[in-house]
Design a protein around this motif. Structure first.
Motif, PDB file in Angstrom:
ATOM      1  N   ILE A 331      21.687  75.218  21.120  1.00  0.00           N
ATOM      2  CA  ILE A 331      21.178  76.544  20.804  1.00  0.00           C
ATOM      3  C   ILE A 331      21.076  76.741  19.304  1.00  0.00           C
ATOM      4  CG2 ILE A 331      23.426  77.716  20.750  1.00  0.00           C
ATOM      5  CD1 ILE A 331      21.931  79.992  22.418  1.00  0.00           C
ATOM      6  N   TRP A 332      20.082  77.511  18.898  1.00  0.00           N
ATOM      7  CA  TRP A 332      19.898  77.938  17.518  1.00  0.00           C
ATOM      8  C   TRP A 332      19.420  79.388  17.568  1.00  0.00           C
ATOM      9  CZ3 TRP A 332      21.597  76.111  13.109  1.00  0.00           C
ATOM     10  CH2 TRP A 332      21.059  76.574  11.905  1.00  0.00           C
ATOM     11  N   PRO A 333      19.928  80.262  16.699  1.00  0.00           N
ATOM     12  CA  PRO A 333      19.647  81.702  16.847  1.00  0.00           C
ATOM     13  C   PRO A 333      18.173  82.051  16.874  1.00  0.00           C
ATOM     14  CG  PRO A 333      21.401  81.360  15.254  1.00  0.00           C
ATOM     15  CD  PRO A 333      20.875  80.007  15.595  1.00  0.00           C
ATOM     16  N   GLU A 334      17.366  81.378  16.057  1.00  0.00           N
ATOM     17  CA  GLU A 334      15.952  81.730  15.963  1.00  0.00           C
ATOM     18  C   GLU A 334      15.062  80.978  16.935  1.00  0.00           C
ATOM     19  OE1 GLU A 334      17.954  83.483  12.822  1.00  0.00           O
ATOM     20  OE2 GLU A 334      17.906  81.334  13.174  1.00  0.00           O
ATOM     21  N   SER A 335      15.629  80.059  17.706  1.00  0.00           N
ATOM     22  CA  SER A 335      14.767  79.247  18.574  1.00  0.00           C
ATOM     23  C   SER A 335      15.326  79.034  19.970  1.00  0.00           C
ATOM     24  CB  SER A 335      14.505  77.880  17.925  1.00  0.00           C
ATOM     25  OG  SER A 335      15.722  77.163  17.761  1.00  0.00           O
ATOM     26  N   GLY A 336      16.487  79.604  20.277  1.00  0.00           N
ATOM     27  CA  GLY A 336      17.053  79.415  21.600  1.00  0.00           C
ATOM     28  C   GLY A 336      17.454  77.976  21.841  1.00  0.00           C
ATOM     29  N   ARG A 337      17.014  77.407  22.957  1.00  0.00           N
ATOM     30  CA  ARG A 337      17.380  76.028  23.297  1.00  0.00           C
ATOM     31  C   ARG A 337      16.385  75.008  22.729  1.00  0.00           C
ATOM     32  NH1 ARG A 337      21.749  77.353  25.115  1.00  0.00           N
ATOM     33  NH2 ARG A 337      22.081  78.735  26.904  1.00  0.00           N
ATOM     34  N   SER A 344      20.305  68.729  15.377  1.00  0.00           N
ATOM     35  CA  SER A 344      21.167  67.749  16.045  1.00  0.00           C
ATOM     36  C   SER A 344      22.022  66.999  15.041  1.00  0.00           C
ATOM     37  CB  SER A 344      20.326  66.763  16.861  1.00  0.00           C
ATOM     38  OG  SER A 344      19.802  67.378  18.017  1.00  0.00           O
ATOM     39  N   LEU A 345      21.416  66.598  13.935  1.00  0.00           N
ATOM     40  CA  LEU A 345      22.168  65.893  12.898  1.00  0.00           C
ATOM     41  C   LEU A 345      23.196  66.813  12.259  1.00  0.00           C
ATOM     42  CD1 LEU A 345      22.616  63.357  11.201  1.00  0.00           C
ATOM     43  CD2 LEU A 345      20.777  64.130   9.685  1.00  0.00           C
ATOM     44  N   LEU A 346      22.820  68.067  12.026  1.00  0.00           N
ATOM     45  CA  LEU A 346      23.754  69.039  11.478  1.00  0.00           C
ATOM     46  C   LEU A 346      24.959  69.193  12.391  1.00  0.00           C
ATOM     47  CD1 LEU A 346      24.566  71.389   9.571  1.00  0.00           C
ATOM     48  CD2 LEU A 346      23.085  72.872  10.936  1.00  0.00           C
ATOM     49  N   PRO A 365      21.307  66.981  26.938  1.00  0.00           N
ATOM     50  CA  PRO A 365      20.795  67.434  25.643  1.00  0.00           C
ATOM     51  C   PRO A 365      19.483  66.753  25.294  1.00  0.00           C
ATOM     52  CG  PRO A 365      22.450  65.753  25.300  1.00  0.00           C
ATOM     53  CD  PRO A 365      22.367  65.972  26.797  1.00  0.00           C
ATOM     54  N   ALA A 366      18.908  67.186  24.194  1.00  0.00           N
ATOM     55  CA  ALA A 366      17.676  66.562  23.711  1.00  0.00           C
ATOM     56  C   ALA A 366      17.938  65.121  23.303  1.00  0.00           C
ATOM     57  CB  ALA A 366      17.124  67.355  22.526  1.00  0.00           C
ATOM     58  N   GLU A 367      16.898  64.323  23.387  1.00  0.00           N
ATOM     59  CA  GLU A 367      16.998  62.902  23.038  1.00  0.00           C
ATOM     60  C   GLU A 367      17.528  62.703  21.622  1.00  0.00           C
ATOM     61  OE1 GLU A 367      16.338  58.742  23.811  1.00  0.00           O
ATOM     62  OE2 GLU A 367      15.880  60.394  25.169  1.00  0.00           O
ATOM     63  N   HIS A 368      17.073  63.549  20.683  1.00  0.00           N
ATOM     64  CA  HIS A 368      17.487  63.323  19.297  1.00  0.00           C
ATOM     65  C   HIS A 368      18.975  63.570  19.107  1.00  0.00           C
ATOM     66  CE1 HIS A 368      16.832  67.683  19.066  1.00  0.00           C
ATOM     67  NE2 HIS A 368      15.541  67.504  19.281  1.00  0.00           N
ATOM     68  N   PHE A 369      19.591  64.429  19.923  1.00  0.00           N
ATOM     69  CA  PHE A 369      21.033  64.620  19.791  1.00  0.00           C
ATOM     70  C   PHE A 369      21.779  63.367  20.236  1.00  0.00           C
ATOM     71  CE2 PHE A 369      25.223  66.002  21.344  1.00  0.00           C
ATOM     72  CZ  PHE A 369      25.731  66.499  20.154  1.00  0.00           C
ATOM     73  N   LEU A 370      21.365  62.766  21.352  1.00  0.00           N
ATOM     74  CA  LEU A 370      22.013  61.535  21.800  1.00  0.00           C
ATOM     75  C   LEU A 370      21.811  60.405  20.788  1.00  0.00           C
ATOM     76  CD1 LEU A 370      21.236  61.550  25.624  1.00  0.00           C
ATOM     77  CD2 LEU A 370      23.345  62.209  24.466  1.00  0.00           C
TER      78      LEU A 370
END
Length: 965
Positions: A331-337, A344-346, A365-370
């Motif tokens: 989740i991110w406040p301005e973009s939801g899921r 992801s890196l952050l 999760p999204a591919e980039h997080f994995l």
């Protein structure tokens, strides 16, 4: 010339430039014909979107065609309605929002793509997805909002012409089991195409699926699935370390003329993947038929061996794992899921910085997080969604297969979670257990299932044939619930120490990483972010990843470098006992720097700060994981000229893993050093006037009430100082018995004698206007009469003295002690000695998202020695002559939007505004304090004959130095 996306050209009128680009792209396509091509129809993430046409059926901005950024959740784009998943419980709604979204996008393909196999891939859509291409439905409606799915659209496409993609997205599913699993939940419910959409262009004959099992010893098993039968085909396999330039010589393995096959290869001198050394390799696999490469696939893999041994533990490369984990919502406040690789890196970097090595997801999760977890070394518990309710059996199996197809080759993924807290179904269990080449275990988070105990929110005492007293390996997949400033690091040390005594302990996962607050595009006014009251502010970090106090406490508790408690006295020779809590890494790859720091004696009367008077850096000696060894700092001759010692430990990547500090002297040394002595002392005076008694010197006066013993008034250069109504006893009862006053040549003294827990408070005014308060308490062993109950609390949560002071007058605070964050009794970690300064703020952790300022100004501050309270009217200073003094600065504001009965944001604060205390309360978690460990519990005391009591000595300097200049 900037070349457009080499795969897609938006429909425009034919031009010469269009023809040239088309020729260029045709050549590009022919060169890379054997590789999978990826053509994005959307943006790659919400930060780089593509505009599609859009219409929403209900809610904000509905029933008219407009445009929308893709990928996105439409609520954050100003469409539809917001719903939190507990709409049916605390929020008392009859039903959730159920709007539909209608998408349309036009694109062109190259003519020579006609000879390819083309899949249309959706990486994640909420929730039911119906897809049309050029007016034809391409396949069945996909149900489930967290999963990658694809359609073979080869026959639906127009090549060299315009294509029209239309997608209907239903936020509420037609399959009620999907709604129960995903939308009767404790998280935000969104709608929309929130992950990327692309065309996957493959050769007609290609590798459709590739599963990998790469072991620590270099063995590499590949399970392949071709889209068509291949005759006399081979697989050409090669690897290279990710940072290397060239692939190793390839190995060729014949296929058995089937669509599915499993092959074995062996590679020498591979470096294993682990959380502490996540070495990655690029795997290249080519399908070769009659000497011609038909298709090439590249995967990023890690060689590691997992072993799951019941009644023993989870092993990685032969080492038993302890997972220091956290639960993470995407989740991110301005973009939801809808996230990005940057976020992801952050997130992964923050998780690693807390010295964690594991993360649990509540849905795939999204591919980039994995991928980031692979590269940074974070173990992943990858979860099929299902919040307390499962998908139906058939759909659960289908979605589990989609999870496997997307995530199975990531070395970071070590365990499959089938749902959450009752949300597990047999269909998914069967798929995970039978279709995973690596045979990872399947758990049911919160249950004791199949030999793996993941009980949620255990108490410290949990152990009736479970956990520390049980037979099964245990790792709570949720514990230390972090709503507001609860849990997280508060109480963690006790739980972790207790569990770590058991050889069956495999780690735990704190709830949760981030406050789930989102931007409300439908709100007007100053309040912008919504966490559904107290339902979703569960994070160790804020919505934009602001670091709360628990962040640093966890970093300290989970640090791979620990130092045994030590006190610096004149006998200190620089010897420290270092422990290594790494799993794999010797500390001889780590370094440390120590500094001896001295603060200016005028630090509290000027802008002076501190300076480093000595600094040295060394490597740690050989200390294997689990071992303790002593080091010597080789202290310089000027060591005792410093005020505090600071040691920072760095890992083999140069990142700070922990900081340790110690005061070099005792409290009285610092009050003597920092308290300014006036150059021209004046005469001291004493005056009694009815109920009041006043002492004054050097333009400072102090007036006490003889009945209460409280401050009535303080003046500085005839100007009132607003510190009043104290000292109030905290955690004890006391009433004034008598008052005595007298003068000496250099002081005026008021002795206030009490009946009750306080024996005496002596006020001393010096010739230069400084005031000393010295309390003696709990000295009487005999029974005290005149009170309805005990003279001090049997269970002491708070103990000390308190004063009133107007918070509206305060500008900031500078102090020497532990900081910069506030503490709780059970969250003393993560703060260090130093000279700290912060401006006033009114941060409500978990709520004031529009202006989260950290560290919070208000609360308890540990090991206080000296400070300056900057105010609009009367800046003043105070100093403690005692060790282990807590300074309480005001009372944190209670959250305005907390749901009654759902949260306990903070313990009760004592009376007053500024307090000097020897005991402060603990912070609870999901469970009450009584269910926490020993360091969370109230203390107690017994008074015996001969005890000299508890003393507290404070100095106050109310002189207005602006007036004296």
């Amino acid at each position: 010339m900037k070349i457009p996306n080499p795969m897609v050209i938006k429909q425009n009128r034919p031009t010469k430039l269009f023809v040239l680009v088309l020729l260029y792209l045709t050549a590009y396509h022919l060169i890379h014909a054997q590789e999978t091509e990826k053509i994005y129809l959307s943006g790659k993430d919400f930060e780089h979107p593509v505009t599609w046409q859009f219409k929403c059926s209900n809610g904000n901005n509905c029933n008219q065609w407009s445009t929308i950024s893709v990928p996105s959740n439409w609520e954050l784009q100003g469409f539809g309605e917001y719903t939190y998943g507990r709409w049916y419980k605390e929020l008392n709604l009859k039903e959730p929002s159920k709007e539909k979204g209608f998408y349309k996008y036009r694109f062109n393909l190259l003519p020579n793509h006609k000879d390819k196999h083309i899949n249309l891939v959706f990486d994640g859509v909420m929730t039911d997805t119906e897809v049309f291409l050029n007016g034809e439905k391409v396949g069945p409606v996909h149900q489930g909002g967290f999963y990658r799915f694809k359609y073979d659209v080869s026959k639906f496409l127009k090549y060299g012409q315009e294509n029209v993609l239309e997608v209907t997205v239903s936020k509420h599913s037609q399959n009620q089991s999907v709604n129960w699993a995903e939308r009767y939940t404790d998280w935000w419910l969104f709608g929309g195409i929130y992950r990327p959409v692309w065309l996957e262009i493959l050769p007609k004959k290609h590798i459709a699926k590739l599963k990998v099992d790469a072991k620590q010893d270099g063995s590499l098993i590949l399970a392949t699935q071709l889209n068509k039968l291949a005759k006399n085909a081979t697989l050409n396999v090669s690897i290279k370390e990710h940072t290397a330039k060239k692939f190793r010589p390839s190995q060729n393995v014949d296929l058995n003329n089937g669509v599915k096959d499993t092959i074995h290869t062996q590679w020498k001198n591979v470096k294993p993947w682990s959380p502490e050394n996540p070495v990655l390799y690029d795997l290249r696999v080519s399908l070769v038929e009659k000497g011609k490469i038909m298709h090439t696939v590249t995967e990023r893999i890690g060689f590691r061996t997992l072993a799951f041994i019941k009644k023993d533990g989870i092993y990685l490369n032969g080492t038993k794992l302890i997972m220091k984990g956290v639960n993470r919502h995407s989740i991110w406040p301005e973009s939801g899921r809808s996230l990005s690789k940057r976020i992801s890196l952050l997130d992964a970097t923050l998780i690693k910085d807390m010295n964690m090595n594991a993360v649990r997801t509540h849905y795939p999760p999204a591919e980039h997080f994995l991928s980031v977890c692979d590269s940074l070394g974070i173990l992943v518990l990858d979860e099929l969604a299902g919040w307390q309710n499962p998908y139906d059996t058939n759909l659960g199996a289908k979605l589990a297969q989609e999870v496997l197809d997307k995530d199975a080759n990531h070395p970071a993924v070590i365990i499959w979670d089938n749902g959450n807290e009752g949300g597990w179904g047999p269909g998914a269990d069967h798929i995970f257990k039978t279709q995973d080449l690596q045979k990872r275990i399947v758990i049911h988070p919160w249950s004791d299932y199949d030999g793996w105990d993941t009980h949620h929110y255990p108490t410290y005492q949990t152990g009736l044939h479970r956990f520390t007293n049980g037979e099964n390996v245990f790792f709570p997949t949720e514990f230390m619930h972090s709503t507001y400033d609860n849990g997280g690091g508060a109480g963690l040390a006790d739980f972790w120490e207790n569990y770590s005594k058991s050889p069956l302990f495999a780690g735990g996962f704190i709830w949760a990483f981030v406050d789930e607050a989102v931007l409300r595009t439908d709100w007007k006014g100053p309040r912008k972010y919504d966490s559904a009251g107290s339902l979703a502010p569960d994070g160790i970090v804020g919505p934009h990843r602001e670091k709360e106090g628990s962040y640093y406490a966890i970093k300290s508790i989970f640090s791979p470098v620990q130092i045994a408690p030590v006190q610096i006295t004149k006998m200190f020779k620089g010897e420290l006992a270092i422990s290594n809590s790494n799993l794999f890494t010797n500390l001889n790859t780590f370094t440390y720097t120590y500094q001896i720091i001295s603060a200016s004696k005028d630090s509290f009367y000027s802008k002076d700060s501190a300076s480093i008077i000595h600094e040295a850096s060394y490597s740690f000696p050989d200390i294997s994981p689990g071992e303790t060894r002593k080091i010597n700092l080789n202290l310089p001759p000027n060591f005792f000229e410093g005020d505090w010692l600071k040691l920072t430990a760095y890992n083999n990547n140069g990142q700070a893993v922990n900081t340790f500090t110690w005061p070099i002297h005792k409290a009285k040394f610092y009050s003597d050093k920092f308290l300014k002595i006036a150059a021209n002392p004046s005469k001291v005076n004493l005056n009694t006037d009815g109920e009041n008694i006043t002492v004054y010197a050097n333009n400072i006066s102090l007036t006490l009430n003889k009945t209460t013993g409280y401050i009535v008034k303080i003046t500085s250069s005839k100007k009132s100082v607003a510190l009043t109504n104290g000292p109030k006893p905290i955690g004890m009862q006391a009433v004034v018995d008598s008052v005595r006053s007298f003068k000496t040549d250099s002081t005026a003294v008021i002795d206030v004698f009490y009946s009750g827990a306080i024996d005496k408070v002596r006020w001393t005014m010096t010739q230069d206007g400084k005031i000393n308060l010295r309390m003696t308490a709990l000295q009487k062993a005999k029974t005290i009469t005149g009170f309805d109950g005990p003279i001090f609390d049997a269970k002491i949560n708070s103990f000390g003295l308190s004063f009133d002071y107007p918070e509206t007058d305060v500008l900031g605070f500078k102090w020497f002690g532990k900081g910069p964050y506030r503490v709780w009794k059970n969250r003393m970690e993560g703060v260090n000695y130093g000279l700290w300064e912060k401006a006033y703020n009114n941060t409500i952790t978990g709520e004031s998202f529009e202006n989260l300022v950290y560290p919070e100004f208000k609360g308890y501050h540990a090991n206080f020695y000296a400070g300056t309270l900057h105010s609009k009217n009367n800046t003043f200073r105070f100093f403690s002559e005692n060790e282990n003094t807590f300074l309480r600065l005001f009372t944190p504001e209670y959250p305005k939007y907390a749901i009654k009965g759902r949260s306990h944001p903070q313990p009760e604060f004592p009376e007053g505004d500024i307090s000097f205390m020897y005991e402060i309360p603990a912070m609870r978690s999901f469970k009450p304090i009584s269910d926490h460990g020993p360091n969370s519990q109230p203390t107690n005391i017994r008074i015996k004959k001969g005890d000299q009591g508890i003393t507290m000595s404070l100095w106050f300097d109310f002189i207005d130095y602006n007036k004296t200049k």
